[in-house]
Motif scaffolding. Sequence first.
Motif, PDB file in Angstrom:
ATOM      1  N   TYR A  45      61.590  94.376  31.186  1.00  0.00           N
ATOM      2  CA  TYR A  45      61.431  95.131  32.423  1.00  0.00           C
ATOM      3  C   TYR A  45      61.994  94.462  33.679  1.00  0.00           C
ATOM      4  CZ  TYR A  45      58.179  97.773  29.513  1.00  0.00           C
ATOM      5  OH  TYR A  45      57.617  98.518  28.517  1.00  0.00           O
ATOM      6  N   ILE A  53      56.093  97.982  33.535  1.00  0.00           N
ATOM      7  CA  ILE A  53      55.485  96.761  34.069  1.00  0.00           C
ATOM      8  C   ILE A  53      56.396  96.216  35.165  1.00  0.00           C
ATOM      9  CG2 ILE A  53      54.757  94.401  33.531  1.00  0.00           C
ATOM     10  CD1 ILE A  53      52.989  96.412  32.187  1.00  0.00           C
ATOM     11  N   VAL A  54      55.826  95.952  36.334  1.00  0.00           N
ATOM     12  CA  VAL A  54      56.589  95.375  37.450  1.00  0.00           C
ATOM     13  C   VAL A  54      56.551  93.857  37.333  1.00  0.00           C
ATOM     14  CG1 VAL A  54      56.761  95.170  39.950  1.00  0.00           C
ATOM     15  CG2 VAL A  54      56.043  97.341  38.919  1.00  0.00           C
ATOM     16  N   GLN A  87      49.959  92.352  40.084  1.00  0.00           N
ATOM     17  CA  GLN A  87      50.967  93.377  40.349  1.00  0.00           C
ATOM     18  C   GLN A  87      50.802  94.590  39.423  1.00  0.00           C
ATOM     19  OE1 GLN A  87      53.544  92.926  42.822  1.00  0.00           O
ATOM     20  NE2 GLN A  87      53.661  95.145  42.508  1.00  0.00           N
ATOM     21  N   ASN A  88      50.177  94.374  38.244  1.00  0.00           N
ATOM     22  CA  ASN A  88      50.154  95.430  37.224  1.00  0.00           C
ATOM     23  C   ASN A  88      48.749  95.816  36.768  1.00  0.00           C
ATOM     24  OD1 ASN A  88      53.187  95.777  36.446  1.00  0.00           O
ATOM     25  ND2 ASN A  88      52.860  93.553  36.539  1.00  0.00           N
ATOM     26  N   SER A 236      50.060 102.014  27.057  1.00  0.00           N
ATOM     27  CA  SER A 236      49.526 101.330  28.242  1.00  0.00           C
ATOM     28  C   SER A 236      48.359 102.078  28.882  1.00  0.00           C
ATOM     29  CB  SER A 236      50.634 101.132  29.279  1.00  0.00           C
ATOM     30  OG  SER A 236      51.180 102.389  29.666  1.00  0.00           O
TER      31      SER A 236
END
Length: 821
Positions: A45, A53-54, A87-88, A236
């Motif tokens: 990613y 996902i960042v 972040q996620n 997810s």
Amino acid sequence: MAIKKSELYSSLWASCDKLRGSMEPSQYKDYVLILLFVKYVSDKYANDPYALIVIPEGGSFKDMQALKGQKDIGEKIDMAISALAKQNDLENVIDVISFQDEEKLGKGKEMVDKLTDLITIFENPALDFSKNRAEGDDILGDAYEYLMRHFASESGKSKGEFYTPTEVSRVMSKVIGIDKEAQRKLTIYDPTCGSGSLLLKVAEEAGEYGVTIYGQEKTVVTAALARMNMILHNNSEANIQKGQSTISNPLHTENDGSLKTFDYVVANPPFSSKNWMDGFNPYDDFYLRFEEGHIPPEKNGDYAFLLHIIKSLRSTGKGACILPHGVLFRGNVEATIRKSLIERGYIKGIIGLPANLFYGTGIPACIIVVDMESANYSFGLSQAEKGIFMVDASKGFIKDGNKNRLREQDIHKIVDVFNKQIEIPKFSRWVSLAEIADPKNDYNLNIPRYIDSQEIEDIQDIEAHLIGGIPNVDIDDLSDYWTAYPTLKNDLFSASNRKGYSDLNIAKTAIKETIFSHPEFVRFSQEMDTLFDGWKTNNTIFLKGLNVGIKPKKIIHRVSEDILRTYTDKPLMDKYDVYQHLMNFWNETMQDDCYLIAVDGWKAEPYRIIVTNPKTGKETDKGWECDLVPKYLVINRYFLADKQAIELLEAKREATVTAISEIEEEHSGEDGFFTEMDKVNKATITTALKTVNNKLKNKKEDSILLEKKQVFEKYLALTDEYTELNKKIREEEIALDLKALNQYKNLSIETIQQLVVADKWMASIENSVKSEMERISQRLTLRIKQLAERYETPMPKQLIEVAELEAKVNAHLEKMGFAWD
């Protein structure tokens, strides 16, 4: 290049070596799996604005690589993981352990070295997930499962319960029938989900429409593993709740506080939990799971989980739960609960499993299959019309280290038999409620009461031992063979003068030749060859049509189901045995090849094999290889004459080695020419020959010296021949290796397909399947020989032989002066 599953697995398991010794497997699995997760999402990613996902700045695997060798590596790894988690929305999922834990990782340089080595392992090209496009999530997810299986195996009884063996998960996912409803969005739930492997196997069966996944896991770290497992398998959105026991505090509820219900529920709860009542009073259960008088024993929670599952199912829901065999027959309140469940029709089936399958225990277990829809349908039916389908699958498994494991053929057979309700003697049968409720059974569901799976005892016939002849009952037990070879039986045996017995018509030494040359045997073998050829022709065309983007799991499903269809209802050949041969080859070789084709297509690109010495860091070139088209395939097709020439030289070398060994053995004994030598080799013999030649100058006619000279010269000639052969073989091998390497430049796609599909895949599968036919034929030969030898010397004949031997012994004793009345 695409990732090969075998390389991926070995690389990941190597990472575990860096942590062994300092902590238990149940602990170091968390470090390895979290790093695996970070590496995967970083590769997949990074720099993708639409990513699932960042990857934040400072939170990627690349950022961790920059930390190698730094004193504060552990602290900064924690910071990187924390950044990725925040972040996620993965807090308390991937940041549940510390990479600066001195108790587990050591202090100072020890920690720095250990974490540096661990990061280095994940830099291996085999773990570059950015290059993998074909079913990448399955590859990674399967690798995750591979690691958890091994961690569970190493963790022992107390720490291995987080993982349900994937083979058992596959059986459960298929017998609940979720694939039949794959046209709509479904909900699945596991109240004791562990690492989530069971849930994911059920989700996989649901097909492209997918499912909504719900799970609950008491252990925080294990729940984190489940959450990561879901992400790695493209689920997810799965709702995994953690930190509470499902029985005392179920966390999946409706707005009114009642239990949420699901289409499917699966579970592998802790066996015979002794603390299931902790935290709540079952007599005052808000969720109404336990009726008055139906509360499981305080120190055994097996039925507590089963009752929770039933309460969590919709009116049309289906479920499957793994429980110890004790739930089938234990008495007192458990017998009352069992009777109630049976009478209400909740239990659709029971599948008895082999012992020692599970990592938390070695005891045998069973799968209880629940069907609410069937229970509602059966309401009002008589006891004769209602029943439970039972399968005794306890005999089908393979040893795998210190555990047992279901084979591919065991899984398929269980699923086929259960889903199609096929009754097979000693394996499966439908048992009516009337039989179960009969006073002699009294609702006891112990499988051996209804299925006798014991092997038939090979009984010795006393009359045959006394009088002779082979019992017809033993011959008739081979009826499967007589069906395939109708006249062979009469050619082998003829009726004895006593009823119920037969005599062998031929010498026992001629049994194999008689069977293997019999026209019916030859005809049947040809029919089996034709049968396989038909399957091979059809699937060769299909397999040559594979290309980039294929789904390997779909490929093997089609091919393997076709081989099952091909061998269904064929005499002697068990279709599941043939299926296992194909699946063995798939797991060993063909699976990797299909993943390579899925990414790169039909490419045959040789590569150098470079081995690095871990101590010196020095690299050594070990030659070259090609994964999809190994060099032996090219050599066999294009340079077979060169290969055979080398094999001829190797045979000569072997003969030379034998000749050298014979000389050494002959002359190394007492008074031998080599006796006084510390070592026997070219140097010592050369020196000895010079000494002999010098002596012969003065004693030209000394016969012993002349013989010694001849022996030494012969020995040296053989060693020179050996050296020359070695040199010649090496030169020929280098030349052949170069020819093969150059040939890859000329391989067309059509040629590669022929080499891989025909020469590699089909040739191996065919050899394996034919070995099954050979095994079946040998079994007949050995059984007939066994029967012939068992009864070939009846008692009267034995007495005569004993008397004759006794007379000979007495005669010898008399000659020696020993005689008595």
